[in-house]
Design an enzyme around this catalytic site. Structure first.
Site, short mmCIF file in Angstrom:
data_model
loop_
_atom_site.label_atom_id
_atom_site.label_comp_id
_atom_site.label_asym_id
_atom_site.label_seq_id
_atom_site.Cartn_x
_atom_site.Cartn_y
_atom_site.Cartn_z
N CYS A 1 27.55 -3.97 15.92
CA CYS A 1 28.69 -3.09 15.64
C CYS A 1 29.72 -3.19 16.77
O CYS A 1 29.37 -3.18 17.96
CB CYS A 1 28.20 -1.64 15.50
SG CYS A 1 29.54 -0.50 15.13
N CYS B 1 29.71 3.57 20.84
CA CYS B 1 28.99 4.86 20.89
C CYS B 1 27.87 4.76 21.93
O CYS B 1 26.96 3.92 21.78
CB CYS B 1 28.42 5.20 19.51
SG CYS B 1 29.65 5.06 18.20
N CYS C 1 24.09 4.51 21.03
CA CYS C 1 23.65 3.70 19.89
C CYS C 1 23.20 2.29 20.26
O CYS C 1 23.97 1.48 20.79
CB CYS C 1 24.79 3.62 18.87
SG CYS C 1 24.30 2.68 17.42
N CYS D 1 19.32 7.59 1.90
CA CYS D 1 20.56 7.38 2.63
C CYS D 1 20.59 5.95 3.19
O CYS D 1 19.62 5.48 3.75
CB CYS D 1 20.62 8.41 3.76
SG CYS D 1 22.16 8.31 4.67
N CYS E 1 22.99 8.83 -0.57
CA CYS E 1 23.90 9.13 0.53
C CYS E 1 24.19 7.82 1.25
O CYS E 1 23.38 6.89 1.20
CB CYS E 1 23.21 10.13 1.46
SG CYS E 1 24.13 10.50 2.95
N CYS F 1 28.16 15.35 4.63
CA CYS F 1 27.05 15.50 5.57
C CYS F 1 27.63 15.22 6.95
O CYS F 1 28.09 14.10 7.21
CB CYS F 1 25.96 14.49 5.21
SG CYS F 1 24.62 14.40 6.42
N ARG G 1 19.67 19.86 8.85
CA ARG G 1 18.66 18.80 8.92
C ARG G 1 18.15 18.57 10.34
O ARG G 1 18.92 18.28 11.25
CB ARG G 1 19.21 17.50 8.35
CG ARG G 1 18.19 16.38 8.30
CD ARG G 1 18.66 15.22 7.45
NE ARG G 1 19.05 15.70 6.13
CZ ARG G 1 20.23 15.45 5.57
NH1 ARG G 1 21.11 14.72 6.17
NH2 ARG G 1 20.51 15.93 4.38
S1 SF4 Z 1 26.80 4.85 15.86
FE1 SF4 Z 1 26.27 2.70 16.30
S2 SF4 Z 1 26.50 1.70 14.33
FE2 SF4 Z 1 27.59 3.64 14.16
S3 SF4 Z 1 29.70 3.21 14.76
FE3 SF4 Z 1 28.65 3.82 16.64
S4 SF4 Z 1 27.94 1.89 17.56
FE4 SF4 Z 1 28.44 1.46 15.42
#
Ligand code: SF4
Length: 343
Positions: free
Chosen positions: A71, A75, A78, A115, A147, A207, A279
């Site tokens: 990605c 984040c 993540c 989901c 979802c 959600c 949740r």
């Molecule tokens: S949470 Fe992870 S997968 Fe989702 S946008 Fe952020 S970096 Fe990308």
């Protein structure tokens, strides 16, 4: 803070028992609820939970990563962000048949909501999106609530998902507006809100929740709950996650969130948004059955099932079955909210 918490107990033990659905909560009202002494807070939340929901029911959702890793976003929590060096191996979008096979297995093991998560910044109008629409259609035909969590989307894309049979769309706020740039710099808080609006306009249920344990203050937690509880319509689902720190991510050394912090978030969310499915999400793997029971008492009424939550560990089906039996819980049937709305 403890002193303040003590001071607030009495006012709220009198005031909250017949709470109405409200979208005009003030920050200071939420602060007072959040700071109620924890046993009183649990009692208040449990009382409201009883008024609005069947407390013997817990929604069981299965989350499958249909496109993993690689990605472009940053984040900080993540492991799927391409820029961090984690154990996650990037994988292209799974085949439609494979996803439908997983959905069927989830249904057979008792899940009523399926989901699908893709590690995308946003949906692009390409072959992959067409395949996701096929997946949505297939899962919907199995009689499960479908979802998806696919990143940002436009109103047109939301409408296509709705037409394919999508029931809910997940897009978490993650944290407060003020703390957001400490966690993510590749998009803005307002982008999150815009996506939530696009989902809402299309008639798909919303959600949205967040993650605690990412270095935020209690004020940030309160502010995030305030944003959720003052949306024009409350999200139908509010996931409350405890950070599961993953080696290689910027948050790898964050301390474990205590059960009391989770309980405080869940109970406050329950009081503010009485009808939402609250949740108990990531972090459940590090909780005992007793701790999870406390969260259910405080108003949680939904969990993720399956031994993996996208890429992080989660309790297995056998453990969950034993917990449901012990606590006298039963899985909530699919489309129950729809049925109640029509009644
Ligand atoms: S949470 Fe992870 S997968 Fe989702 S946008 Fe952020 S970096 Fe990308």
């Amino acid at each position: 803070m403890q002193f303040q918490r003590h001071l607030h107990a009495e006012g709220y033990s009198l005031g909250l028992l017949n709470i109405m659905i409200r979208n005009d909560w003030t920050l200071s009202e939420i602060e007072q609820i959040f700071n109620t002494p924890v046993l009183e807070l649990i009692y208040q939340a449990a009382t409201i939970h009883r008024q609005y929901n069947d407390t013997g029911e817990v929604q069981v959702c299965t989350l499958l990563s249909v496109k993993t890793g690689g990605c472009p976003e940053d984040c900080a929590y993540c492991p799927q962000a391409a820029r961090y060096h984690t154990n996650v191996k990037a994988q292209k979008l799974l085949a439609v048949d494979e996803v439908l096979k997983n959905a069927l297995e989830a249904k057979e093991s008792g899940s009523t909501r399926f989901c699908m998560g893709a590690a995308w910044r946003e949906i692009r109008d390409n072959r992959d999106f067409d395949n996701v629409l096929e997946m949505v259609k297939g899962v919907n035909e199995m009689g499960m609530e479908v979802c998806a969590t696919l990143g940002m989307l436009t109103t047109e894309q939301a409408e296509k998902l709705k037409t394919a049979g999508l029931y809910a769309y997940n897009h978490n706020l993650d944290t407060s507006a003020d703390h957001y740039d400490q966690i993510i710099t590749t998009r803005k808080y307002s982008d999150r809100i815009d996506t939530l609006e696009n989902v809402r306009k299309s008639g798909i249920s919303v959600c949205s929740g967040g993650i605690i344990g990412m270095g935020e203050t209690e004020d940030d937690r309160i502010a995030m709950l305030h944003t959720l509880a003052t949306l024009p319509q409350h999200p139908e689902s509010v996931p409350v996650n405890a950070l599961v720190p993953v080696e290689g991510t910027p948050l790898e050394n964050q301390e474990k969130v205590s059960v009391w912090e989770m309980v405080r978030m869940i109970a406050t969310a329950r009081i503010l948004m009485p009808k939402a499915m609250v949740r108990l999400s990531a972090g459940r793997v590090r909780m005992t059955t007793e701790e999870q029971a406390l969260c259910f008492l405080a108003g949680a009424n939904s969990i993720f099932a399956g031994d993996k939550l996208l890429t992080t560990p989660n309790p297995g089906a056998i453990e969950d079955k034993a917990m449901f039996q012990l606590l006298g819980l039963k899985p909530r049937k699919s489309f129950k909210s729809k049925v109640l709305e029509l009644a």
